[in-house]
Write a protein that holds these residues in place. Structure first.
Motif, PDB file in Angstrom:
ATOM      1  N   SER A 152      -1.217  17.529   9.906  1.00  0.00           N
ATOM      2  CA  SER A 152      -1.329  16.253  10.589  1.00  0.00           C
ATOM      3  C   SER A 152      -0.663  15.181   9.724  1.00  0.00           C
ATOM      4  O   SER A 152      -0.193  15.455   8.616  1.00  0.00           O
ATOM      5  CB  SER A 152      -2.812  15.886  10.782  1.00  0.00           C
ATOM      6  N   GLN A 153      -0.660  13.961  10.250  1.00  0.00           N
ATOM      7  CA  GLN A 153      -0.264  12.822   9.437  1.00  0.00           C
ATOM      8  C   GLN A 153      -1.526  12.083   9.011  1.00  0.00           C
ATOM      9  O   GLN A 153      -2.421  11.855   9.844  1.00  0.00           O
ATOM     10  CB  GLN A 153       0.651  11.876  10.189  1.00  0.00           C
ATOM     11  N   TYR A 154      -1.573  11.695   7.745  1.00  0.00           N
ATOM     12  CA  TYR A 154      -2.725  10.971   7.213  1.00  0.00           C
ATOM     13  C   TYR A 154      -2.256   9.578   6.793  1.00  0.00           C
ATOM     14  O   TYR A 154      -1.342   9.423   5.992  1.00  0.00           O
ATOM     15  CB  TYR A 154      -3.336  11.729   6.035  1.00  0.00           C
ATOM     16  N   LEU A 155      -2.903   8.585   7.345  1.00  0.00           N
ATOM     17  CA  LEU A 155      -2.521   7.198   7.105  1.00  0.00           C
ATOM     18  C   LEU A 155      -3.617   6.485   6.338  1.00  0.00           C
ATOM     19  O   LEU A 155      -4.772   6.465   6.767  1.00  0.00           O
ATOM     20  CB  LEU A 155      -2.277   6.475   8.434  1.00  0.00           C
ATOM     21  N   CYS A 156      -3.246   5.908   5.213  1.00  0.00           N
ATOM     22  CA  CYS A 156      -4.164   5.119   4.408  1.00  0.00           C
ATOM     23  C   CYS A 156      -3.982   3.646   4.762  1.00  0.00           C
ATOM     24  O   CYS A 156      -2.880   3.207   5.102  1.00  0.00           O
ATOM     25  CB  CYS A 156      -3.884   5.337   2.927  1.00  0.00           C
ATOM     26  N   LYS A 215      -4.785  26.362  -0.398  1.00  0.00           N
ATOM     27  CA  LYS A 215      -4.472  25.496  -1.537  1.00  0.00           C
ATOM     28  C   LYS A 215      -5.299  24.209  -1.504  1.00  0.00           C
ATOM     29  O   LYS A 215      -5.669  23.720  -0.436  1.00  0.00           O
ATOM     30  CB  LYS A 215      -2.979  25.128  -1.535  1.00  0.00           C
ATOM     31  N   LYS A 216      -5.541  23.675  -2.677  1.00  0.00           N
ATOM     32  CA  LYS A 216      -6.194  22.370  -2.796  1.00  0.00           C
ATOM     33  C   LYS A 216      -5.134  21.285  -2.893  1.00  0.00           C
ATOM     34  O   LYS A 216      -4.153  21.447  -3.635  1.00  0.00           O
ATOM     35  CB  LYS A 216      -7.086  22.332  -4.037  1.00  0.00           C
ATOM     36  N   ILE A 217      -5.307  20.232  -2.120  1.00  0.00           N
ATOM     37  CA  ILE A 217      -4.342  19.139  -2.189  1.00  0.00           C
ATOM     38  C   ILE A 217      -5.059  17.798  -2.238  1.00  0.00           C
ATOM     39  O   ILE A 217      -6.181  17.650  -1.735  1.00  0.00           O
ATOM     40  CB  ILE A 217      -3.369  19.137  -0.995  1.00  0.00           C
ATOM     41  N   THR A 218      -4.399  16.853  -2.876  1.00  0.00           N
ATOM     42  CA  THR A 218      -4.889  15.476  -2.913  1.00  0.00           C
ATOM     43  C   THR A 218      -3.785  14.550  -2.453  1.00  0.00           C
ATOM     44  O   THR A 218      -2.675  14.603  -2.982  1.00  0.00           O
ATOM     45  CB  THR A 218      -5.352  15.080  -4.322  1.00  0.00           C
ATOM     46  N   LEU A 219      -4.114  13.749  -1.466  1.00  0.00           N
ATOM     47  CA  LEU A 219      -3.192  12.711  -1.000  1.00  0.00           C
ATOM     48  C   LEU A 219      -3.573  11.405  -1.685  1.00  0.00           C
ATOM     49  O   LEU A 219      -4.724  10.982  -1.626  1.00  0.00           O
ATOM     50  CB  LEU A 219      -3.271  12.563   0.521  1.00  0.00           C
ATOM     51  N   GLU A 220      -2.592  10.807  -2.330  1.00  0.00           N
ATOM     52  CA  GLU A 220      -2.864   9.596  -3.100  1.00  0.00           C
ATOM     53  C   GLU A 220      -2.624   8.349  -2.253  1.00  0.00           C
ATOM     54  O   GLU A 220      -1.717   8.312  -1.416  1.00  0.00           O
ATOM     55  CB  GLU A 220      -1.962   9.546  -4.324  1.00  0.00           C
ATOM     56  N   CYS A 221      -3.431   7.333  -2.508  1.00  0.00           N
ATOM     57  CA  CYS A 221      -3.266   6.051  -1.841  1.00  0.00           C
ATOM     58  C   CYS A 221      -3.626   4.953  -2.821  1.00  0.00           C
ATOM     59  O   CYS A 221      -4.728   4.969  -3.394  1.00  0.00           O
ATOM     60  CB  CYS A 221      -4.153   5.957  -0.602  1.00  0.00           C
ATOM     61  N   SER A 222      -2.715   4.001  -2.981  1.00  0.00           N
ATOM     62  CA  SER A 222      -2.966   2.872  -3.876  1.00  0.00           C
ATOM     63  C   SER A 222      -2.532   1.580  -3.208  1.00  0.00           C
ATOM     64  O   SER A 222      -1.529   1.543  -2.500  1.00  0.00           O
ATOM     65  CB  SER A 222      -2.175   3.042  -5.176  1.00  0.00           C
ATOM     66  N   GLN A 223      -3.305   0.527  -3.447  1.00  0.00           N
ATOM     67  CA  GLN A 223      -2.923  -0.791  -2.935  1.00  0.00           C
ATOM     68  C   GLN A 223      -3.046  -1.815  -4.069  1.00  0.00           C
ATOM     69  O   GLN A 223      -3.931  -1.714  -4.925  1.00  0.00           O
ATOM     70  CB  GLN A 223      -3.775  -1.186  -1.716  1.00  0.00           C
ATOM     71  N   THR A 224      -2.148  -2.766  -4.048  1.00  0.00           N
ATOM     72  CA  THR A 224      -2.042  -3.728  -5.149  1.00  0.00           C
ATOM     73  C   THR A 224      -2.555  -5.110  -4.765  1.00  0.00           C
ATOM     74  O   THR A 224      -2.310  -6.075  -5.486  1.00  0.00           O
ATOM     75  CB  THR A 224      -0.568  -3.831  -5.596  1.00  0.00           C
ATOM     76  N   ILE A 247       0.852  -1.186   0.000  1.00  0.00           N
ATOM     77  CA  ILE A 247       0.000   0.000   0.000  1.00  0.00           C
ATOM     78  C   ILE A 247       0.880   1.226   0.000  1.00  0.00           C
ATOM     79  O   ILE A 247       1.803   1.348   0.800  1.00  0.00           O
ATOM     80  CB  ILE A 247      -0.997  -0.037   1.180  1.00  0.00           C
ATOM     81  N   TYR A 248       0.614   2.115  -0.937  1.00  0.00           N
ATOM     82  CA  TYR A 248       1.523   3.212  -1.214  1.00  0.00           C
ATOM     83  C   TYR A 248       0.815   4.549  -1.058  1.00  0.00           C
ATOM     84  O   TYR A 248      -0.305   4.720  -1.530  1.00  0.00           O
ATOM     85  CB  TYR A 248       2.068   3.092  -2.640  1.00  0.00           C
ATOM     86  N   GLN A 249       1.516   5.458  -0.436  1.00  0.00           N
ATOM     87  CA  GLN A 249       0.969   6.804  -0.262  1.00  0.00           C
ATOM     88  C   GLN A 249       1.948   7.829  -0.839  1.00  0.00           C
ATOM     89  O   GLN A 249       3.150   7.729  -0.641  1.00  0.00           O
ATOM     90  CB  GLN A 249       0.767   7.134   1.216  1.00  0.00           C
ATOM     91  N   THR A 250       1.390   8.806  -1.521  1.00  0.00           N
ATOM     92  CA  THR A 250       2.185   9.931  -1.989  1.00  0.00           C
ATOM     93  C   THR A 250       1.370  11.207  -1.844  1.00  0.00           C
ATOM     94  O   THR A 250       0.130  11.170  -1.972  1.00  0.00           O
ATOM     95  CB  THR A 250       2.585   9.774  -3.475  1.00  0.00           C
ATOM     96  N   PRO A 251       2.002  12.329  -1.537  1.00  0.00           N
ATOM     97  CA  PRO A 251       3.419  12.427  -1.177  1.00  0.00           C
ATOM     98  C   PRO A 251       3.657  11.974   0.255  1.00  0.00           C
ATOM     99  O   PRO A 251       2.716  11.869   1.037  1.00  0.00           O
ATOM    100  CB  PRO A 251       3.676  13.932  -1.320  1.00  0.00           C
ATOM    101  N   ARG A 252       4.868  11.678   0.599  1.00  0.00           N
ATOM    102  CA  ARG A 252       5.192  11.336   1.983  1.00  0.00           C
ATOM    103  C   ARG A 252       5.213  12.593   2.854  1.00  0.00           C
ATOM    104  O   ARG A 252       4.775  12.573   3.993  1.00  0.00           O
ATOM    105  CB  ARG A 252       6.560  10.650   2.065  1.00  0.00           C
TER     106      ARG A 252
END
Lengths: 114, 113
Positions: free
Chosen positions: A87-91, A17-26, A4-9
């Motif tokens: 904060s820290q965001y955990l996927c 500002k608008k931001i998107t935190l990405e999260c992908s799992q394989t 499971i991958y998150q970007t950006p770290r």
């Protein structure tokens, strides 16, 4: 272990500002989650998803939004970031099975809003 | 609702000391229980888990036994190392709550040489 991958770290952005935190799992997991954690503090569930086109609010109210268009992808968006969003965001995603539900986490995205 | 209570930290130990971090839970169902570890600047890693009463989870020298009678899942290690310094989270997951994890507040472990 799930992949499971998150970007950006790490991300530092300005207020508004608008931001998107990405999260992908394989791993093909249906259920995915976003937790928020302030440094040294406990984790709080802010969003979760049963599967594609399913999203639910978690236990902690959050101004962020999520989408689930594909099984492997669960991005989190803040339309207008504020310092209180620092904060820290955990996927995470969870593994089904008869032995119980195991939830696997990404490495986290540290967001600082200045 | 479901909840997890952990002992407050920090827990400060010398290398090779015995570690116990207490965790008790409240749940109406039959939850699965977990210990996660968080090293500085990183996300959470699953350390061990137990899915039913009397199960013992173990990994990397850490152990925890699911005790239904005392609603506890205490984490133990016989001989800690400096590299074990981290924050440890106890958590439960209940099928009826959509498999969401309910976390304790975390216990920071500091191990000195």
């Amino acid at each position: 272990e799930a992949d499971i991958y998150q970007t950006p770290r790490y991300l530092v952005i300005g207020t508004g500002k608008k931001i998107t935190l990405e999260c992908s799992q394989t791993m093909g997991h249906d259920k995915m989650y976003w937790y928020q954690q302030d440094p040294g503090m406990e984790l709080h569930l802010i969003h979760y998803s049963y599967g594609v086109n399913s999203t639910e609010k978690g236990d902690l109210s959050s101004e962020s939004t999520v989408s689930r268009i594909r099984t492997e992808h669960f991005p989190l968006t803040l339309e207008s970031a504020r310092p209180s969003h620092t904060s820290q965001y955990l996927c995470a995603s969870s593994e089904p099975g008869p032995s119980g539900n195991t939830i696997y986490f990404g490495e986290g995205s540290w967001l600082t809003v200045v | 609702g479901d909840s997890v209570t952990q002992m407050e930290g920090p827990v400060t130990l010398s290398e090779e000391a015995f570690l116990t971090i207490n965790c008790t839970y409240t749940a109406t169902g039959y939850p699965s229980l977990f210990w996660y570890v968080q090293y500085p600047g990183e996300g959470l890693q699953l350390l061990l888990k137990a899915t039913k009463a009397d199960d013992k989870g173990s990994n990397k020298g850490f152990e925890a036994t699911y005790r239904k009678e005392t609603t506890s899942f205490h984490l133990e290690k016989g001989s800690v190392q400096v590299s074990d310094s981290a924050v440890y989270f106890c958590a439960l997951s209940d099928q009826r709550s959509f498999q969401k994890l309910v976390f304790g507040t975390g216990t920071r472990l500091l191990v000195s040489p």
